[in-house]
Design a protein around this motif. Structure first.
Motif, PDB file in Angstrom:
ATOM      1  N   GLU A  52      59.988  47.853   6.796  1.00  0.00           N
ATOM      2  CA  GLU A  52      60.541  49.178   6.463  1.00  0.00           C
ATOM      3  C   GLU A  52      62.062  49.206   6.568  1.00  0.00           C
ATOM      4  O   GLU A  52      62.664  50.196   6.996  1.00  0.00           O
ATOM      5  CB  GLU A  52      59.911  50.270   7.326  1.00  0.00           C
ATOM      6  CG  GLU A  52      58.401  50.391   7.127  1.00  0.00           C
ATOM      7  CD  GLU A  52      57.756  51.409   8.060  1.00  0.00           C
ATOM      8  OE1 GLU A  52      57.993  52.627   7.875  1.00  0.00           O
ATOM      9  OE2 GLU A  52      57.025  50.976   8.972  1.00  0.00           O
ATOM     10  N   SER A  53      62.705  48.129   6.135  1.00  0.00           N
ATOM     11  CA  SER A  53      64.160  48.043   6.261  1.00  0.00           C
ATOM     12  C   SER A  53      64.923  49.212   5.633  1.00  0.00           C
ATOM     13  O   SER A  53      65.977  49.592   6.170  1.00  0.00           O
ATOM     14  CB  SER A  53      64.659  46.722   5.668  1.00  0.00           C
ATOM     15  OG  SER A  53      64.290  46.584   4.309  1.00  0.00           O
ATOM     16  N   PRO A  54      64.442  49.806   4.519  1.00  0.00           N
ATOM     17  CA  PRO A  54      65.235  50.913   3.970  1.00  0.00           C
ATOM     18  C   PRO A  54      65.287  52.149   4.870  1.00  0.00           C
ATOM     19  O   PRO A  54      66.174  52.986   4.700  1.00  0.00           O
ATOM     20  CB  PRO A  54      64.520  51.241   2.650  1.00  0.00           C
ATOM     21  CG  PRO A  54      63.817  49.979   2.276  1.00  0.00           C
ATOM     22  CD  PRO A  54      63.362  49.411   3.585  1.00  0.00           C
ATOM     23  N   THR A  55      64.339  52.264   5.819  1.00  0.00           N
ATOM     24  CA  THR A  55      64.285  53.492   6.628  1.00  0.00           C
ATOM     25  C   THR A  55      64.498  53.245   8.118  1.00  0.00           C
ATOM     26  O   THR A  55      64.290  54.164   8.921  1.00  0.00           O
ATOM     27  CB  THR A  55      62.945  54.231   6.420  1.00  0.00           C
ATOM     28  OG1 THR A  55      61.855  53.356   6.738  1.00  0.00           O
ATOM     29  CG2 THR A  55      62.816  54.723   4.992  1.00  0.00           C
ATOM     30  N   ILE A  56      64.920  52.033   8.504  1.00  0.00           N
ATOM     31  CA  ILE A  56      65.311  51.819   9.897  1.00  0.00           C
ATOM     32  C   ILE A  56      66.813  51.546   9.937  1.00  0.00           C
ATOM     33  O   ILE A  56      67.383  50.947   9.026  1.00  0.00           O
ATOM     34  CB  ILE A  56      64.498  50.710  10.590  1.00  0.00           C
ATOM     35  CG1 ILE A  56      64.635  49.368   9.895  1.00  0.00           C
ATOM     36  CG2 ILE A  56      63.033  51.116  10.679  1.00  0.00           C
ATOM     37  CD1 ILE A  56      63.923  48.244  10.615  1.00  0.00           C
ATOM     38  N   GLY A  72      69.115  42.171   3.884  1.00  0.00           N
ATOM     39  CA  GLY A  72      69.376  42.568   2.508  1.00  0.00           C
ATOM     40  C   GLY A  72      69.450  44.065   2.318  1.00  0.00           C
ATOM     41  O   GLY A  72      68.809  44.836   3.016  1.00  0.00           O
ATOM     42  N   SER A  73      70.265  44.462   1.363  1.00  0.00           N
ATOM     43  CA  SER A  73      70.349  45.867   0.940  1.00  0.00           C
ATOM     44  C   SER A  73      70.935  45.866  -0.459  1.00  0.00           C
ATOM     45  O   SER A  73      71.192  44.808  -1.042  1.00  0.00           O
ATOM     46  CB  SER A  73      71.239  46.674   1.890  1.00  0.00           C
ATOM     47  OG  SER A  73      72.603  46.336   1.701  1.00  0.00           O
ATOM     48  N   ASN A  74      71.168  47.056  -1.007  1.00  0.00           N
ATOM     49  CA  ASN A  74      71.821  47.104  -2.315  1.00  0.00           C
ATOM     50  C   ASN A  74      73.313  47.402  -2.189  1.00  0.00           C
ATOM     51  O   ASN A  74      73.949  47.802  -3.154  1.00  0.00           O
ATOM     52  CB  ASN A  74      71.131  48.102  -3.247  1.00  0.00           C
ATOM     53  CG  ASN A  74      71.152  49.517  -2.719  1.00  0.00           C
ATOM     54  OD1 ASN A  74      71.557  49.761  -1.593  1.00  0.00           O
ATOM     55  ND2 ASN A  74      70.702  50.454  -3.536  1.00  0.00           N
ATOM     56  N   THR A  75      73.834  47.165  -1.002  1.00  0.00           N
ATOM     57  CA  THR A  75      75.268  47.282  -0.759  1.00  0.00           C
ATOM     58  C   THR A  75      75.748  45.977  -0.148  1.00  0.00           C
ATOM     59  O   THR A  75      75.375  45.649   0.976  1.00  0.00           O
ATOM     60  CB  THR A  75      75.578  48.446   0.203  1.00  0.00           C
ATOM     61  OG1 THR A  75      74.995  49.645  -0.303  1.00  0.00           O
ATOM     62  CG2 THR A  75      77.078  48.652   0.361  1.00  0.00           C
ATOM     63  N   THR A  76      76.553  45.231  -0.858  1.00  0.00           N
ATOM     64  CA  THR A  76      76.961  43.912  -0.383  1.00  0.00           C
ATOM     65  C   THR A  76      77.653  43.985   0.960  1.00  0.00           C
ATOM     66  O   THR A  76      77.356  43.202   1.875  1.00  0.00           O
ATOM     67  CB  THR A  76      77.864  43.234  -1.425  1.00  0.00           C
ATOM     68  OG1 THR A  76      77.178  43.191  -2.681  1.00  0.00           O
ATOM     69  CG2 THR A  76      78.230  41.829  -0.994  1.00  0.00           C
ATOM     70  N   ALA A 107      77.406  46.149   3.333  1.00  0.00           N
ATOM     71  CA  ALA A 107      76.466  46.458   4.409  1.00  0.00           C
ATOM     72  C   ALA A 107      75.676  45.223   4.803  1.00  0.00           C
ATOM     73  O   ALA A 107      75.409  44.979   5.989  1.00  0.00           O
ATOM     74  CB  ALA A 107      75.529  47.586   3.981  1.00  0.00           C
ATOM     75  N   SER A 108      75.282  44.421   3.819  1.00  0.00           N
ATOM     76  CA  SER A 108      74.552  43.189   4.103  1.00  0.00           C
ATOM     77  C   SER A 108      75.424  42.198   4.853  1.00  0.00           C
ATOM     78  O   SER A 108      74.959  41.513   5.771  1.00  0.00           O
ATOM     79  CB  SER A 108      74.043  42.564   2.801  1.00  0.00           C
ATOM     80  OG  SER A 108      73.076  43.384   2.190  1.00  0.00           O
ATOM     81  N   VAL A 109      76.689  42.090   4.481  1.00  0.00           N
ATOM     82  CA  VAL A 109      77.625  41.200   5.167  1.00  0.00           C
ATOM     83  C   VAL A 109      77.786  41.619   6.628  1.00  0.00           C
ATOM     84  O   VAL A 109      77.738  40.787   7.550  1.00  0.00           O
ATOM     85  CB  VAL A 109      78.984  41.188   4.441  1.00  0.00           C
ATOM     86  CG1 VAL A 109      80.068  40.546   5.314  1.00  0.00           C
ATOM     87  CG2 VAL A 109      78.867  40.456   3.106  1.00  0.00           C
ATOM     88  N   THR A 110      77.970  42.910   6.847  1.00  0.00           N
ATOM     89  CA  THR A 110      78.141  43.418   8.214  1.00  0.00           C
ATOM     90  C   THR A 110      76.905  43.136   9.055  1.00  0.00           C
ATOM     91  O   THR A 110      77.005  42.675  10.209  1.00  0.00           O
ATOM     92  CB  THR A 110      78.425  44.921   8.185  1.00  0.00           C
ATOM     93  OG1 THR A 110      79.658  45.157   7.479  1.00  0.00           O
ATOM     94  CG2 THR A 110      78.537  45.489   9.592  1.00  0.00           C
ATOM     95  N   LEU A 111      75.726  43.389   8.480  1.00  0.00           N
ATOM     96  CA  LEU A 111      74.488  43.159   9.223  1.00  0.00           C
ATOM     97  C   LEU A 111      74.274  41.674   9.478  1.00  0.00           C
ATOM     98  O   LEU A 111      73.780  41.282  10.542  1.00  0.00           O
ATOM     99  CB  LEU A 111      73.309  43.761   8.460  1.00  0.00           C
ATOM    100  CG  LEU A 111      71.956  43.746   9.174  1.00  0.00           C
ATOM    101  CD1 LEU A 111      72.041  44.398  10.550  1.00  0.00           C
ATOM    102  CD2 LEU A 111      70.901  44.448   8.312  1.00  0.00           C
ATOM    103  N   ALA A 112      74.634  40.837   8.528  1.00  0.00           N
ATOM    104  CA  ALA A 112      74.513  39.392   8.715  1.00  0.00           C
ATOM    105  C   ALA A 112      75.320  38.937   9.926  1.00  0.00           C
ATOM    106  O   ALA A 112      74.848  38.138  10.750  1.00  0.00           O
ATOM    107  CB  ALA A 112      74.967  38.659   7.459  1.00  0.00           C
ATOM    108  N   ALA A 131      67.900  37.771   2.428  1.00  0.00           N
ATOM    109  CA  ALA A 131      68.468  38.907   1.708  1.00  0.00           C
ATOM    110  C   ALA A 131      67.750  39.074   0.372  1.00  0.00           C
ATOM    111  O   ALA A 131      67.642  38.124  -0.403  1.00  0.00           O
ATOM    112  CB  ALA A 131      69.960  38.728   1.488  1.00  0.00           C
ATOM    113  N   VAL A 132      67.276  40.273   0.137  1.00  0.00           N
ATOM    114  CA  VAL A 132      66.561  40.589  -1.087  1.00  0.00           C
ATOM    115  C   VAL A 132      67.542  40.857  -2.226  1.00  0.00           C
ATOM    116  O   VAL A 132      68.687  41.269  -1.992  1.00  0.00           O
ATOM    117  CB  VAL A 132      65.645  41.811  -0.854  1.00  0.00           C
ATOM    118  CG1 VAL A 132      66.472  43.087  -0.646  1.00  0.00           C
ATOM    119  CG2 VAL A 132      64.639  41.996  -1.990  1.00  0.00           C
TER     120      VAL A 132
END
Length: 291
Positions: free
Chosen positions: A48-52, A79-83, A85-90, A103-104
């Motif tokens: 449920e990555s889009p909602t956590i 993964g997300s649809n914002t590069t 945000a994905s970089v920060t989370l990585a 990453a999706v």
């Protein structure tokens, strides 16, 4: 790079208030390790990555890795649809000690193939951790083509692909052109055996939550050269592979975890829990496979 043969994309357990239940996440992680899994993908889309939230994801990465230690690899879904945000989370995932990242393909944006290349290139540059790409056109609306994967495979820490395109010709082309050491995983349980036959590495599973031991038997038979036994397992497990998508993933698999003493809880909106008809179907399915 191979992360193992069977990894399960772990659901995110939640309590009655739909808060992340970290203690139950530890319980579930141990269950997965003890039942056939070489690794765990945490906070992927099945989680449920889009909602956590980012904070919840980081805590999940931390507690799951601390719980399983060296017994299994822990792959952080970033993964997300914002590069950005994905970089920060990585970067945050790397800081808590996970073994790799996944990453999706960005969903909804519909990026071009060049956009996909630049997206994943930037994520890979954020940390030295191995990165697994995840292609699932049915969810993202964009199919990452083999030529794009080939370009990305030239980046040293992009080492694997979770492929859920459902097209064996595309899988064949990927295997034809990619380096031999580039790992490719089925992203669909029912496609595991066909993709093994095409030279793939293993499965990033949903069904592995409840039939991990049986899936381990199927893969062990295949890699031991006992293709007939592997086929028998595939045909036996096929109703479960398909049936757990009677409604939107991860709703059914969260429901079925009750049979393993796991309190996975409900799902956050816009997903909703299984209705009674779906629960009855899932109960019958479980008894059929495990009886």
């Amino acid at each position: 790079m191979s992360f193992g043969r069977i990894l399960t994309a772990m659901v995110t357990p939640m309590n009655e208030c739909l808060e992340v239940d970290y203690e139950e996440a530890k319980h579930l992680a141990l269950h997965l390790v003890e039942h056939g899994n070489d690794g765990i993908v945490v906070a992927g889309t099945t989680g449920e990555s889009p909602t956590i939230s980012t904070e919840e994801k980081i805590e999940l990465f931390k507690v799951v890795k601390e719980t399983v230690g060296s017994r299994a690899v822990v792959i952080a879904g970033i993964g997300s649809n914002t590069t950005e945000a994905s970089v920060t989370l990585a970067k945050k995932a790397a800081a808590v000690g996970v073994d790799g990242l996944m990453a999706v393909v960005p969903y909804y944006n519909k990026p071009s193939q060049e956009g996909l290349y630049q997206h994943f290139r930037k994520i890979a540059a954020a940390t030295p951790l191995p990165l697994m790409l995840y292609n699932i056109p049915s969810r993202s609306s964009v199919n990452m083509l083999p030529e794009t994967v080939l370009r990305l495979s030239e980046i040293p820490n992009i080492t694997a692909l979770k492929e859920a395109c459902g097209m064996m010709d595309q899988v064949s082309e990927l295997k034809r052109i990619l380096p031999e050491n580039f790992a490719m995983y089925s992203g669909d349980d029912s496609q595991t055996l066909p993709m093994l036959a095409l030279g793939c590495t293993g499965i990033i599973s949903v069904a592995g939550h409840v039939i991990g031991d049986e899936m381990r038997s199927m893969l062990d038979a295949w890699f031991a050269g006992d293709t007939q036994t592997a086929l028998k397992w595939h045909l036996k497990l096929l109703p479960m592979f398909k049936g757990i998508f009677v409604t939107t993933n991860p709703v059914p698999i969260k429901y079925l975890l009750k049979y393993h003493g796991i309190k996975a809880g409900g799902v956050r909106l816009p997903l909703v829990d299984a209705i009674e008809k779906e629960k009855a179907f899932l109960d019958d399915l479980y008894r059929q496979i495990k009886g």
